[in-house]
Design a protein around this motif. Structure first.
Motif, PDB file in Angstrom:
ATOM      1  N   ILE A 292      11.218  29.789  14.098  1.00 51.64           N
ATOM      2  CA  ILE A 292       9.878  30.369  14.217  1.00 51.64           C
ATOM      3  C   ILE A 292       8.826  29.327  13.850  1.00 51.64           C
ATOM      4  CG2 ILE A 292       8.297  32.046  13.180  1.00 51.64           C
ATOM      5  CD1 ILE A 292      10.750  33.955  12.983  1.00 51.64           C
ATOM      6  N   LYS A 293       9.074  28.627  12.762  1.00 55.42           N
ATOM      7  CA  LYS A 293       8.128  27.617  12.302  1.00 55.42           C
ATOM      8  C   LYS A 293       8.050  26.432  13.268  1.00 55.42           C
ATOM      9  CE  LYS A 293       7.190  24.518   8.396  1.00 55.42           C
ATOM     10  NZ  LYS A 293       7.586  24.148   7.008  1.00 55.42           N
ATOM     11  N   VAL A 294       9.177  25.859  13.601  1.00 51.60           N
ATOM     12  CA  VAL A 294       9.221  24.651  14.421  1.00 51.60           C
ATOM     13  C   VAL A 294       8.700  24.911  15.830  1.00 51.60           C
ATOM     14  CG1 VAL A 294      10.788  22.996  15.521  1.00 51.60           C
ATOM     15  CG2 VAL A 294      11.061  23.549  13.092  1.00 51.60           C
ATOM     16  N   GLU A 295       8.946  26.110  16.360  1.00 54.08           N
ATOM     17  CA  GLU A 295       8.558  26.417  17.735  1.00 54.08           C
ATOM     18  C   GLU A 295       7.150  26.996  17.863  1.00 54.08           C
ATOM     19  OE1 GLU A 295      11.844  28.484  19.659  1.00 54.08           O
ATOM     20  OE2 GLU A 295      13.275  27.090  18.726  1.00 54.08           O
ATOM     21  N   GLY A 296       6.417  27.013  16.745  1.00 54.28           N
ATOM     22  CA  GLY A 296       4.995  27.314  16.799  1.00 54.28           C
ATOM     23  C   GLY A 296       4.607  28.768  16.849  1.00 54.28           C
ATOM     24  N   HIS A 297       5.474  29.652  16.343  1.00 58.69           N
ATOM     25  CA  HIS A 297       5.154  31.074  16.311  1.00 58.69           C
ATOM     26  C   HIS A 297       4.537  31.441  14.959  1.00 58.69           C
ATOM     27  CE1 HIS A 297       7.312  31.397  20.051  1.00 58.69           C
ATOM     28  NE2 HIS A 297       8.392  30.864  19.494  1.00 58.69           N
ATOM     29  N   GLU A 298       4.051  32.668  14.873  1.00 63.81           N
ATOM     30  CA  GLU A 298       3.464  33.147  13.624  1.00 63.81           C
ATOM     31  C   GLU A 298       4.480  33.974  12.854  1.00 63.81           C
ATOM     32  OE1 GLU A 298      -0.190  35.959  11.899  1.00 63.81           O
ATOM     33  OE2 GLU A 298       0.141  35.801  14.062  1.00 63.81           O
ATOM     34  N   LEU A 299       4.475  33.810  11.524  1.00 64.33           N
ATOM     35  CA  LEU A 299       5.300  34.631  10.639  1.00 64.33           C
ATOM     36  C   LEU A 299       4.387  35.572   9.863  1.00 64.33           C
ATOM     37  CD1 LEU A 299       8.230  35.089   9.608  1.00 64.33           C
ATOM     38  CD2 LEU A 299       7.695  33.501   7.746  1.00 64.33           C
ATOM     39  N   ALA A 300       4.704  36.850   9.884  1.00 58.32           N
ATOM     40  CA  ALA A 300       3.948  37.863   9.159  1.00 58.32           C
ATOM     41  C   ALA A 300       4.925  38.722   8.366  1.00 58.32           C
ATOM     42  CB  ALA A 300       3.120  38.710  10.125  1.00 58.32           C
ATOM     43  N   SER A 301       4.378  39.600   7.536  1.00 57.71           N
ATOM     44  CA  SER A 301       5.232  40.380   6.628  1.00 57.71           C
ATOM     45  C   SER A 301       5.567  41.759   7.183  1.00 57.71           C
ATOM     46  CB  SER A 301       4.545  40.553   5.271  1.00 57.71           C
ATOM     47  OG  SER A 301       5.294  41.428   4.445  1.00 57.71           O
ATOM     48  N   HIS A 302       6.818  42.140   6.974  1.00 55.28           N
ATOM     49  CA  HIS A 302       7.325  43.483   7.307  1.00 55.28           C
ATOM     50  C   HIS A 302       7.818  44.132   6.023  1.00 55.28           C
ATOM     51  CE1 HIS A 302       8.317  46.435  10.253  1.00 55.28           C
ATOM     52  NE2 HIS A 302       9.625  46.240  10.284  1.00 55.28           N
ATOM     53  N   THR A 303       7.202  43.794   4.925  1.00 53.52           N
ATOM     54  CA  THR A 303       7.450  44.118   3.512  1.00 53.52           C
ATOM     55  C   THR A 303       8.757  43.455   3.025  1.00 53.52           C
ATOM     56  OG1 THR A 303       7.346  45.854   1.812  1.00 53.52           O
ATOM     57  CG2 THR A 303       8.550  46.389   3.844  1.00 53.52           C
ATOM     58  N   TYR A 304       9.262  43.857   1.862  1.00 55.40           N
ATOM     59  CA  TYR A 304      10.385  43.130   1.257  1.00 55.40           C
ATOM     60  C   TYR A 304      11.738  43.652   1.748  1.00 55.40           C
ATOM     61  CZ  TYR A 304      11.839  39.653  -2.135  1.00 55.40           C
ATOM     62  OH  TYR A 304      12.327  38.499  -2.712  1.00 55.40           O
ATOM     63  N   TYR A 305      11.878  44.959   1.759  1.00 55.58           N
ATOM     64  CA  TYR A 305      13.109  45.598   2.231  1.00 55.58           C
ATOM     65  C   TYR A 305      12.739  46.562   3.350  1.00 55.58           C
ATOM     66  CZ  TYR A 305      14.245  44.298  -2.607  1.00 55.58           C
ATOM     67  OH  TYR A 305      14.383  43.634  -3.796  1.00 55.58           O
ATOM     68  N   HIS A 306      13.619  46.759   4.302  1.00 57.64           N
ATOM     69  CA  HIS A 306      13.276  47.647   5.403  1.00 57.64           C
ATOM     70  C   HIS A 306      13.461  49.113   5.057  1.00 57.64           C
ATOM     71  CE1 HIS A 306      13.386  49.216   9.639  1.00 57.64           C
ATOM     72  NE2 HIS A 306      12.350  48.392   9.690  1.00 57.64           N
TER      73      HIS A 306
ATOM     74  N   LEU B  91      13.817  34.130  20.815  1.00 55.54           N
ATOM     75  CA  LEU B  91      13.236  32.785  20.735  1.00 55.54           C
ATOM     76  C   LEU B  91      13.571  31.965  21.972  1.00 55.54           C
ATOM     77  CD1 LEU B  91      13.898  32.257  16.947  1.00 55.54           C
ATOM     78  CD2 LEU B  91      11.642  32.097  18.017  1.00 55.54           C
ATOM     79  N   ASP B  92      14.765  32.156  22.507  1.00 58.93           N
ATOM     80  CA  ASP B  92      15.141  31.459  23.744  1.00 58.93           C
ATOM     81  C   ASP B  92      14.260  31.910  24.910  1.00 58.93           C
ATOM     82  OD1 ASP B  92      17.117  30.103  22.374  1.00 58.93           O
ATOM     83  OD2 ASP B  92      18.766  31.353  23.119  1.00 58.93           O
ATOM     84  N   LEU B  93      13.998  33.206  25.010  1.00 55.88           N
ATOM     85  CA  LEU B  93      13.144  33.722  26.080  1.00 55.88           C
ATOM     86  C   LEU B  93      11.711  33.203  25.935  1.00 55.88           C
ATOM     87  CD1 LEU B  93      14.281  37.468  26.365  1.00 55.88           C
ATOM     88  CD2 LEU B  93      14.586  35.672  28.085  1.00 55.88           C
ATOM     89  N   LEU B  94      11.206  33.200  24.731  1.00 60.19           N
ATOM     90  CA  LEU B  94       9.853  32.693  24.495  1.00 60.19           C
ATOM     91  C   LEU B  94       9.753  31.218  24.879  1.00 60.19           C
ATOM     92  CD1 LEU B  94       9.149  34.418  21.059  1.00 60.19           C
ATOM     93  CD2 LEU B  94       8.011  34.960  23.216  1.00 60.19           C
ATOM     94  N   ALA B  95      10.771  30.452  24.520  1.00 58.35           N
ATOM     95  CA  ALA B  95      10.782  29.025  24.869  1.00 58.35           C
ATOM     96  C   ALA B  95      10.860  28.838  26.382  1.00 58.35           C
ATOM     97  CB  ALA B  95      11.950  28.337  24.177  1.00 58.35           C
ATOM     98  N   LYS B  96      11.668  29.653  27.047  1.00 60.27           N
ATOM     99  CA  LYS B  96      11.820  29.557  28.501  1.00 60.27           C
ATOM    100  C   LYS B  96      10.485  29.746  29.215  1.00 60.27           C
ATOM    101  CE  LYS B  96      14.009  31.994  32.408  1.00 60.27           C
ATOM    102  NZ  LYS B  96      14.965  33.072  32.785  1.00 60.27           N
ATOM    103  N   HIS B  97       9.692  30.693  28.728  1.00 61.93           N
ATOM    104  CA  HIS B  97       8.434  31.016  29.416  1.00 61.93           C
ATOM    105  C   HIS B  97       7.214  30.335  28.795  1.00 61.93           C
ATOM    106  CE1 HIS B  97      10.256  33.948  32.113  1.00 61.93           C
ATOM    107  NE2 HIS B  97      10.996  34.342  31.095  1.00 61.93           N
ATOM    108  N   GLY B  98       7.414  29.623  27.687  1.00 63.47           N
ATOM    109  CA  GLY B  98       6.307  28.927  27.046  1.00 63.47           C
ATOM    110  C   GLY B  98       5.329  29.856  26.352  1.00 63.47           C
ATOM    111  N   PHE B  99       5.835  30.979  25.812  1.00 66.47           N
ATOM    112  CA  PHE B  99       4.984  31.971  25.160  1.00 66.47           C
ATOM    113  C   PHE B  99       5.038  31.832  23.642  1.00 66.47           C
ATOM    114  CE2 PHE B  99       5.467  35.341  28.773  1.00 66.47           C
ATOM    115  CZ  PHE B  99       4.633  34.580  29.577  1.00 66.47           C
TER     116      PHE B  99
END
Length: 258
Positions: free
Chosen positions: A67-81, A38-46
């Protein structure tokens, strides 16, 4: 456009190599890596898409909030890995939406394992990014599947990017093991051919994985992990920015082709 995505999960991969790791360490290692990402994404504005297990989201509320506040998308990777039932498709989507207040439109199966497309559709997902359209010994042989986005029923399938001719995957293992100049070369080849690239990484890659006694990983998994991974992704992002590669969330991309 460039579709950066990250599979955020319990770091259970050492189990595949006969090692034990506590649940606390599984979560803490991934949380630390998520904040680096998240820090890298913020640094580059991605902007990026984060495929989260419900279990990880429950145990990492600060990450989900960023993720929410910084404007990214949240998707599902199912319930347990590490375990899966078809009912987890809907349950994970609903839990992630409850925890984040964000709509969850996309799905990716752990380890790019096969999943019922009808069940994906029934669970209310718009897209599925669970296909690596290449041959990976011991994992899958998807050479017969289209390289680029296609529709199956009501769901858009978004395979991970591979090169146009030999289907060399651009996924996380390639990024760790190829010289960076060569990775950029095949990245550009796929982008020029397809008009986009869809690449994915994991937060635990930003932790030093070279302790073979602790993790059991072969060199091709642990190479360029930890600080080196942070430096390499920072380098790639700077190169993308310099060369005007636009980044978008997967949902934004799907909206342009639906």
């Amino acid at each position: 456009m460039v579709l950066l995505s990250f599979d955020i999960e319990e770091f259970d991969m050492p189990f595949e190599y006969g090692k034990e790791i506590s649940f606390e360490d599984q979560i803490n290692i991934s949380v630390e890596g998520c904040h680096t990402i998240l820090d890298l994404l913020a640094k580059h504005g991605f902007k990026a898409t984060f495929f989260s297990t419900a279990t990880f989201a429950i145990n990492a509320p600060d990450v989900i909030q960023r993720i929410k506040v910084e404007g990214h998308e949240l998707a599902s990777h199912t319930y347990y890995h590490s375990k899966f039932e078809n009912k987890d498709l809907l349950a994970s989507r609903l839990k992630l939406e409850e925890l984040s207040g964000l709509p969850v439109k996309g799905f990716r199966m752990p380890r790019m394992a096969p999943v019922s497309e009808q069940e994906i559709e029934d669970a209310g997902y718009i897209y599925n990014s669970s296909i690596n359209p290449t041959f990976l010994p011991g994992r899958y042989n998807n050479l017969h599947i289209p390289r680029t986005a296609f529709k199956q029923g009501k769901v858009i399938q978004l395979p991970a990017s591979v090169t146009p001719i030999f289907r060399i995957p651009l996924f996380w293992l390639s990024f760790h093991n190829f010289p960076l100049w060569y990775y950029k070369h095949i990245f550009n080849k796929a982008y020029r051919k397809d008009g986009y690239v869809n690449i994915y990484f994991h937060p635990w890659e930003f932790f030093d994985l070279n302790d073979k006694e602790r993790f059991g990983f072969p060199r091709y998994v642990s190479r360029n992990s930890g600080v080196k991974m942070t430096e390499r992704l920072d380098n790639l992002m700077a190169w993308m920015k310099k060369n005007n590669y636009p980044t978008h969330t997967i949902s934004e991309f799907i909206a342009t082709i639906a």
